[in-house]
Each structure stands twice: as C-alpha cells, then as structure tokens.
Design an enzyme around this catalytic site. Structure first.
Site, PDB file in Angstrom:
ATOM      1  N   CYS A 147       0.816  -1.217   0.000  1.00  0.00           N
ATOM      2  CA  CYS A 147       0.000   0.000   0.000  1.00  0.00           C
ATOM      3  C   CYS A 147       0.847   1.263   0.000  1.00  0.00           C
ATOM      4  O   CYS A 147       0.316   2.377  -0.075  1.00  0.00           O
ATOM      5  CB  CYS A 147      -0.925   0.005   1.209  1.00  0.00           C
ATOM      6  SG  CYS A 147      -0.060  -0.040   2.794  1.00  0.00           S
ATOM      7  N   LYS A 275      48.648  -2.253   8.117  1.00  0.00           N
ATOM      8  CA  LYS A 275      48.816  -3.145   6.984  1.00  0.00           C
ATOM      9  C   LYS A 275      50.293  -3.297   6.671  1.00  0.00           C
ATOM     10  O   LYS A 275      51.009  -2.319   6.452  1.00  0.00           O
ATOM     11  CB  LYS A 275      48.089  -2.601   5.753  1.00  0.00           C
ATOM     12  CG  LYS A 275      48.251  -3.466   4.510  1.00  0.00           C
ATOM     13  CD  LYS A 275      47.581  -2.841   3.297  1.00  0.00           C
ATOM     14  CE  LYS A 275      47.812  -3.694   2.051  1.00  0.00           C
ATOM     15  NZ  LYS A 275      47.208  -3.091   0.842  1.00  0.00           N
ATOM     16  N   LYS A 329      39.446 -33.292  27.569  1.00  0.00           N
ATOM     17  CA  LYS A 329      38.708 -32.029  27.583  1.00  0.00           C
ATOM     18  C   LYS A 329      37.432 -32.090  28.405  1.00  0.00           C
ATOM     19  O   LYS A 329      36.686 -31.111  28.482  1.00  0.00           O
ATOM     20  CB  LYS A 329      38.394 -31.602  26.147  1.00  0.00           C
ATOM     21  CG  LYS A 329      39.655 -31.369  25.310  1.00  0.00           C
ATOM     22  CD  LYS A 329      39.339 -30.919  23.897  1.00  0.00           C
ATOM     23  CE  LYS A 329      40.624 -30.736  23.105  1.00  0.00           C
ATOM     24  NZ  LYS A 329      40.385 -30.201  21.744  1.00  0.00           N
TER      25      LYS A 329
END
Length: 381
Positions: A147, A275, A329
């Site tokens: 609409c 970088k 673990k």
C-alpha cells in the site's frame, strides 16, 4: 511430510508460490486450499502446476472425488495459512468457518501455523493483536508494504515460514526451554588489519546443527565466522572471528548444551596493527606463530553439557585422537567426522558419535540429516 497450504486474499500470495516450491523441493507432499478472494489474485492453475495435485476452492470442491475440506483436513500433517489476512486471523480465533481455508482449520487435527500479511494499522489493531497472541504465528516483518506505507505487516519470507512449520511439527518436550549454543565456521586469526590465518571450514555443519536443534524446540544461538543469510529469525546469530571471541560468546550465551562444530585455528600469528607493506617485507614473509586457545579445554569443568567435533583424515588414528580428546577435555560426547570422504564445504557427512560409555555410527546423509541424529543422541547424555 504432508503439508497443506491455505491461501487467502492478499497481494503477498506470490510468496506462497515460493513456499510451495520450498516444501516440494525438500521432499514434502503439498496440497493447496484457496479462498475465493485468493483466486482473484492468482489462478488455482498456478498452484496445481506447482503441486501436481487438485487445488481445493469453491469451483473445484467435489465430495465424490475427495476434493473437500474434510478430506484435505484429514490428509494434512501440517497446515500453514499463508498469507493470512487479518480477517482470517480474527475469524480463526473466533471459530468462524466461512471460507474453505477456515473450514479446513476448524476440521483439521494437524498443527496449524499462520503467516500474516496486512497493512500496519490493521496488524496493530487491538483485535488483530489478540489474535496474534492466541494463534500459532510466524510474525510479520517491517518494511515497505504494497500500500506504500512503511511499517510492520510484511509476510515473513518463505524460508522463515518453512522452518517455523517444521519446528511446530518436530519440537519435542525435552528441548523446551533449553538453551543450546552451536559454534560454526573457522576462526580467523589476524596477521594485520587486512590479512588472517584461517581454514576451509564452511560453517555448513554448524548451520545444520542450529536448524536441527531449533526445529526440535530448543532456544538456539549460533556463533560463527561465516554468514548465514537464510537462518530463521528464531535462531540468534553472533558473528565472531578469533578463537578468544568464540570462548567469550559461548560463556555469555549461558548454554545448557554446547556443540562445538567450529574449527579453531591451532596456531595464530603475532598481530601487527595496520597493513604490512609488501615493498617493506621483500620476497619472503616469515610469520612467528604461537599456540592458539583450545576453547573446549578452557571450558573444562563448566556446568553445561559439551559435545565436540574431531575432524580427521585417518580413520584409525582419528578414533584414538577423538577418544583422547573426549577424556582430556572433559566432554560429554564427541563427533568424529571423516575429512578423507567429506571435505570442508561438502553438503554431506558421516560421523561417529562417541561418549565415555557408548558410541553410535551415524550413516552418511546430508549435514542436516546427520545433525538431526546428533540432536536425538544428545538427549541421552
């Protein structure tokens, strides 16, 4: 599974064509029932072409040939009304069956899901809001509506509706209210701000596990380095990169069960901010690596159930390594999967589910099929 799609009169009806295709493509039987208002938007022939079965509507209704609301309601194992108009929602809540999709709703014993689509003000009307609260609904989303208004009311995407439907049918009492955290993908340990060390983990097994636990009824969190654009909104997705981030997010999710399918990089480089310039490096780049965090080892002693994954190339040595990891673990279970047969990125898998007391071979299948078996076995831990 036998899926019946009820279609009512909304411009969102075009999404229901894709929903039908999704269910068909994934191996389900599909039929369609349409209201007369729906046939003004799209021809029943469209759905007949997609399903290969007669579409139930006023013009095709036939009690002698089984094309009627009672026969279709008995046939369905899942019923989805998509799109569902506000009128349909309110009448369903009130038990009014003045259209064929609503007559099927009143007659069927199948779980029923509504996918609303409507103008924002109609969706937000108090009567509609009460219907949304009382019915099983996949919530509409916000955006630009047909609409022209912008707001809540867009019908959920077909993928979202598909998984909500499966969850409605497959959820089990065991997983109600249980928090399950899945990890997927592979960690990315930075060299500098533009480069990293990683692995080939695609995240597909993690996603399959998240979907399997979600459809079983759990509250699922997926922690992953990979994008998962088609996940249902009901699955919480947390993007991460480093091993330490995986650990932090696992603890913050406060799980009852952890399934550690992520491949955490064993060694990480010393991080250099910015970088690195190749002109300054020269012809060779030598990286100094150090042992990365072992996430599962660091979680030893935590109160939640833990299931690990062990990817191995050699089956005999791999099983010994999996059993060793299980003990060292402090895991409740470990899944040994065989990379020599199914490499990273494959859509299929085969695993051995090992616990301190028993083990089960899960046969080859899609990763989702394997994940569904893992869900069932994890109930026994």
């Amino acid at each position: 599974m036998r899926v019946l799609i009820g279609v009512t009169g909304s411009i969102a009806i075009y999404k229901s064509c894709e929903l039908v295709r999704l269910f068909k493509r994934r191996g389900h039987e599909v039929r369609v029932v349409m209201s007369e208002e729906a046939t003004r938007f799209i021809s029943p022939l469209t759905f007949e072409g997609l399903t290969g079965t007669p579409v139930l509507h006023r013009g095709s209704e036939s009690w002698s040939s089984g094309v009627d609301h009672i026969s279709y309601s008995r046939w369905a194992q899942l019923y989805i009304i998509s799109p569902a108009t506000v009128t349909t929602l309110n009448r369903a809540r009130a038990g009014i069956g003045d259209t064929l999709p609503l007559q099927v709703y009143l007659a069927t014993q199948a779980p029923t899901l509504f996918a609303p689509a409507a103008n924002t003000h109609m969706i937000l009307h108090p009567t509609a809001q009460q219907s949304l609260e009382e019915l099983e609904v996949v919530a509409p989303t916000s955006g630009e509506l047909a609409c022209g208004e912008i707001g809540i009311g867009k019908m959920a995407d077909p993928e979202e509706i598909y998984w909500a439907g499966l969850r409605l049918v497959r959820r089990r009492k065991f997983w109600e209210g249980k928090r399950v955290t899945i990890t997927g993908g592979g960690s990315r340990e930075p060299i500098d701000d533009v480069r990293f060390i990683g692995n080939y983990s695609s995240g597909k097994m993690g996603e399959a596990l998240a979907l399997a636990y979600y459809t079983a009824g759990a509250e699922v969190t997926l922690i992953s380095s990979q994008p998962h654009p088609t996940l249902p909104r009901g699955i919480r997705l947390i993007p991460v990169e480093r091993g330490e981030e995986y650990r932090r997010e696992i603890l913050e999710s406060r799980p009852d069960y952890l399934v550690m399918a992520a491949a955490i990089v064993d060694f990480k480089p010393e991080y250099t901010p910015g970088k690195l310039k190749k002109e300054e490096i020269g012809e060779e780049l030598v990286l100094k690596l150090k042992r990365n965090i072992d996430v599962l080892t660091s979680l030893k002693g935590t109160p939640f159930k833990k299931i690990g994954f062990k990817a191995e190339m050699d089956l005999k040595r791999g099983k010994k390594a999996a059993i060793k990891a299980l003990k060292e673990k402090g895991l409740d279970g470990i899944c040994l999967n065989y990379l020599s047969q199914y490499n990273f990125g494959s859509d299929r898998n085969r695993v051995t589910f090992i616990t301190p007391n028993w083990e089960v071979e899960i046969p080859e299948g899609t990763k989702l099929q394997v994940a569904e078996q893992i869900v069932e076995l994890s109930e026994l831990l």
